[in-house]
Structures are given as structure tokens and as C-alpha cells.
Motif scaffolding. Structure first.
Motif, PDB file in Angstrom:
ATOM      1  N   VAL A  14     -55.919  27.597  95.389  1.00 40.26           N
ATOM      2  CA  VAL A  14     -56.225  26.915  96.647  1.00 40.26           C
ATOM      3  C   VAL A  14     -57.635  26.313  96.583  1.00 40.26           C
ATOM      4  CG1 VAL A  14     -56.535  27.201  99.136  1.00 40.26           C
ATOM      5  CG2 VAL A  14     -54.652  28.372  97.977  1.00 40.26           C
ATOM      6  N   LEU A  15     -58.586  27.074  96.065  1.00 41.93           N
ATOM      7  CA  LEU A  15     -59.951  26.561  95.925  1.00 41.93           C
ATOM      8  C   LEU A  15     -59.983  25.345  94.996  1.00 41.93           C
ATOM      9  CD1 LEU A  15     -61.934  29.910  95.644  1.00 41.93           C
ATOM     10  CD2 LEU A  15     -61.770  28.386  97.626  1.00 41.93           C
ATOM     11  N   PHE A  16     -59.166  25.375  93.964  1.00 46.09           N
ATOM     12  CA  PHE A  16     -59.048  24.244  93.039  1.00 46.09           C
ATOM     13  C   PHE A  16     -58.597  22.985  93.781  1.00 46.09           C
ATOM     14  CE2 PHE A  16     -55.841  22.086  90.214  1.00 46.09           C
ATOM     15  CZ  PHE A  16     -56.751  21.391  89.437  1.00 46.09           C
ATOM     16  N   VAL A  17     -57.557  23.114  94.584  1.00 42.27           N
ATOM     17  CA  VAL A  17     -57.023  21.966  95.311  1.00 42.27           C
ATOM     18  C   VAL A  17     -58.038  21.456  96.340  1.00 42.27           C
ATOM     19  CG1 VAL A  17     -55.228  21.239  96.935  1.00 42.27           C
ATOM     20  CG2 VAL A  17     -54.631  22.612  94.943  1.00 42.27           C
ATOM     21  N   GLU A  24     -63.429  13.683  95.978  1.00 43.85           N
ATOM     22  CA  GLU A  24     -63.142  12.267  96.216  1.00 43.85           C
ATOM     23  C   GLU A  24     -62.863  11.538  94.903  1.00 43.85           C
ATOM     24  OE1 GLU A  24     -66.072  10.496  98.811  1.00 43.85           O
ATOM     25  OE2 GLU A  24     -65.863  12.116 100.270  1.00 43.85           O
ATOM     26  N   GLY A  25     -61.806  11.991  94.236  1.00 44.01           N
ATOM     27  CA  GLY A  25     -61.406  11.364  92.978  1.00 44.01           C
ATOM     28  C   GLY A  25     -62.351  11.693  91.838  1.00 44.01           C
ATOM     29  N   PHE A  26     -62.913  12.882  91.877  1.00 43.01           N
ATOM     30  CA  PHE A  26     -63.863  13.363  90.864  1.00 43.01           C
ATOM     31  C   PHE A  26     -65.125  12.519  90.800  1.00 43.01           C
ATOM     32  CE2 PHE A  26     -59.820  15.051  88.948  1.00 43.01           C
ATOM     33  CZ  PHE A  26     -60.056  16.367  89.328  1.00 43.01           C
ATOM     34  N   THR A  27     -65.529  11.945  91.932  1.00 42.67           N
ATOM     35  CA  THR A  27     -66.754  11.157  91.978  1.00 42.67           C
ATOM     36  C   THR A  27     -67.947  11.965  92.489  1.00 42.67           C
ATOM     37  OG1 THR A  27     -66.262  10.312  94.195  1.00 42.67           O
ATOM     38  CG2 THR A  27     -65.491   8.991  92.315  1.00 42.67           C
ATOM     39  N   LYS A  28     -67.698  13.137  93.050  1.00 37.96           N
ATOM     40  CA  LYS A  28     -68.784  14.004  93.519  1.00 37.96           C
ATOM     41  C   LYS A  28     -68.908  15.167  92.535  1.00 37.96           C
ATOM     42  CE  LYS A  28     -68.770  12.738  98.314  1.00 37.96           C
ATOM     43  NZ  LYS A  28     -68.855  13.223  99.690  1.00 37.96           N
ATOM     44  N   THR A  29     -70.007  15.174  91.812  1.00 39.18           N
ATOM     45  CA  THR A  29     -70.173  16.074  90.667  1.00 39.18           C
ATOM     46  C   THR A  29     -70.017  17.547  91.024  1.00 39.18           C
ATOM     47  OG1 THR A  29     -71.636  14.462  89.647  1.00 39.18           O
ATOM     48  CG2 THR A  29     -71.685  16.686  88.754  1.00 39.18           C
ATOM     49  N   LYS A  30     -70.651  18.008  92.092  1.00 39.14           N
ATOM     50  CA  LYS A  30     -70.589  19.444  92.388  1.00 39.14           C
ATOM     51  C   LYS A  30     -69.162  19.887  92.714  1.00 39.14           C
ATOM     52  CE  LYS A  30     -71.907  19.640  97.272  1.00 39.14           C
ATOM     53  NZ  LYS A  30     -72.868  20.188  98.222  1.00 39.14           N
ATOM     54  N   TYR A  31     -68.398  19.038  93.371  1.00 39.26           N
ATOM     55  CA  TYR A  31     -67.011  19.396  93.668  1.00 39.26           C
ATOM     56  C   TYR A  31     -66.123  19.252  92.438  1.00 39.26           C
ATOM     57  CZ  TYR A  31     -68.400  19.657  98.523  1.00 39.26           C
ATOM     58  OH  TYR A  31     -69.011  20.008  99.690  1.00 39.26           O
ATOM     59  N   PHE A  32     -66.459  18.309  91.571  1.00 35.67           N
ATOM     60  CA  PHE A  32     -65.749  18.188  90.303  1.00 35.67           C
ATOM     61  C   PHE A  32     -65.938  19.470  89.481  1.00 35.67           C
ATOM     62  CE2 PHE A  32     -66.277  17.263  85.740  1.00 35.67           C
ATOM     63  CZ  PHE A  32     -64.953  17.013  85.426  1.00 35.67           C
ATOM     64  N   ILE A  33     -67.178  19.949  89.400  1.00 33.87           N
ATOM     65  CA  ILE A  33     -67.465  21.187  88.652  1.00 33.87           C
ATOM     66  C   ILE A  33     -66.752  22.375  89.299  1.00 33.87           C
ATOM     67  CG2 ILE A  33     -69.298  22.812  88.019  1.00 33.87           C
ATOM     68  CD1 ILE A  33     -71.116  20.283  87.677  1.00 33.87           C
ATOM     69  N   ALA A  34     -66.802  22.438  90.626  1.00 32.09           N
ATOM     70  CA  ALA A  34     -66.110  23.522  91.337  1.00 32.09           C
ATOM     71  C   ALA A  34     -64.615  23.483  91.046  1.00 32.09           C
ATOM     72  CB  ALA A  34     -66.367  23.422  92.837  1.00 32.09           C
ATOM     73  N   SER A  35     -64.061  22.285  90.972  1.00 37.69           N
ATOM     74  CA  SER A  35     -62.641  22.115  90.686  1.00 37.69           C
ATOM     75  C   SER A  35     -62.295  22.639  89.294  1.00 37.69           C
ATOM     76  CB  SER A  35     -62.282  20.636  90.812  1.00 37.69           C
ATOM     77  OG  SER A  35     -60.938  20.422  90.550  1.00 37.69           O
ATOM     78  N   VAL A  36     -63.100  22.283  88.313  1.00 39.49           N
ATOM     79  CA  VAL A  36     -62.863  22.739  86.940  1.00 39.49           C
ATOM     80  C   VAL A  36     -62.972  24.257  86.848  1.00 39.49           C
ATOM     81  CG1 VAL A  36     -63.770  22.678  84.578  1.00 39.49           C
ATOM     82  CG2 VAL A  36     -63.553  20.552  85.888  1.00 39.49           C
ATOM     83  N   VAL A  37     -63.990  24.827  87.481  1.00 41.99           N
ATOM     84  CA  VAL A  37     -64.188  26.281  87.436  1.00 41.99           C
ATOM     85  C   VAL A  37     -63.046  27.006  88.156  1.00 41.99           C
ATOM     86  CG1 VAL A  37     -65.676  28.178  88.235  1.00 41.99           C
ATOM     87  CG2 VAL A  37     -66.695  26.150  87.152  1.00 41.99           C
TER      88      VAL A  37
END
Length: 105
Positions: A14-17, A24-37
Motif C-alpha cells: 500500500v505504501l508503494f502504491v 507524480e510519474g516518478f518526477t518527485k525524487t523523495k517519493y520515487f525513492i520511497a516507492s522503490v524502498v
């Protein structure tokens, strides 16, 4: 312990999603990193749970937790519709997840 890991893996799903949405389409770095983790953690914990839980049951429960959690989070945080029909279908997913758990022992 495998079922606990599976539940935690579902929460990370759920946190990944959510972090994917916020990236926003992997354009915000901190959320992109959070998504990968979060995604990596979810998959890792799922793989550990599948050492003991049957693969079909484990995957079904994991995706069910992710689906229900994502729908609920969308309703709470992104103002998505709370249509009664949607809630009925979410309840059906929850019933299926609980059923899989009950028949798996």
C-alpha cells in the motif's frame, strides 16, 4: 510468523502504491525513492512469507491487502469516491482474503 510477514508485506505494498501516486510519474525524487524502498521491502517480505505459505494463497492475500488498502487510502487521502458499490466489492475482496487465510491454516 509467515502470516505476520505477509501482512506487513501487504502494508508496504500500500505504501508503494501511495508513494507512486505522490511521485507524480516518478518526477518527485523523495517519493520515487520511497516507492522503490516500499516496493522492494514488500517483495522481500512476500518472498520470506512464501517460504511457509502456499504461493497461491500468499500472493492472493498480499494482492488483496494491497488492493483494499489502496482503495481505502484513495478514499481517505485523495478524495476518491466512496460509492456503496465500491465498498461492497472491497468487502468481497476482504472476505476472499479472510477465506484464503482460514482454509490455509
Amino acid at each position: 510468523m509467515a502470516w505476520v510477514l505477509l501482512g506487513i508485506a501487504g502494508i508496504f505494498e500500500v505504501l508503494f502504491v501511495l508513494s507512486m501516486k505522490l511521485s507524480e510519474g516518478f518526477t518527485k525524487t523523495k517519493y520515487f525513492i520511497a516507492s522503490v524502498v516500499a516496493g522492494g521491502t514488500s517483495f522481500y517480505l512476500l518472498s520470506l512469507a512464501l517460504l511457509e505459505v502456499p504461493v497461491g494463497t500468499g500472493y492472493g492475500v498480499w494482492t488483496g491487502i494491497g488492493a483494499v488498502g489502496s482503495v481505502v487510502a484513495g478514499m481517505l487521502f485523495f478524495k476518491e469516491s466512496k460509492d456503496i458499490r465500491k465498498l461492497v466489492f472491497v468487502a468481497m475482496i476482504v472476505t476472499g482474503v479472510v477465506g484464503l487465510r482460514l482454509v490455509s491454516g
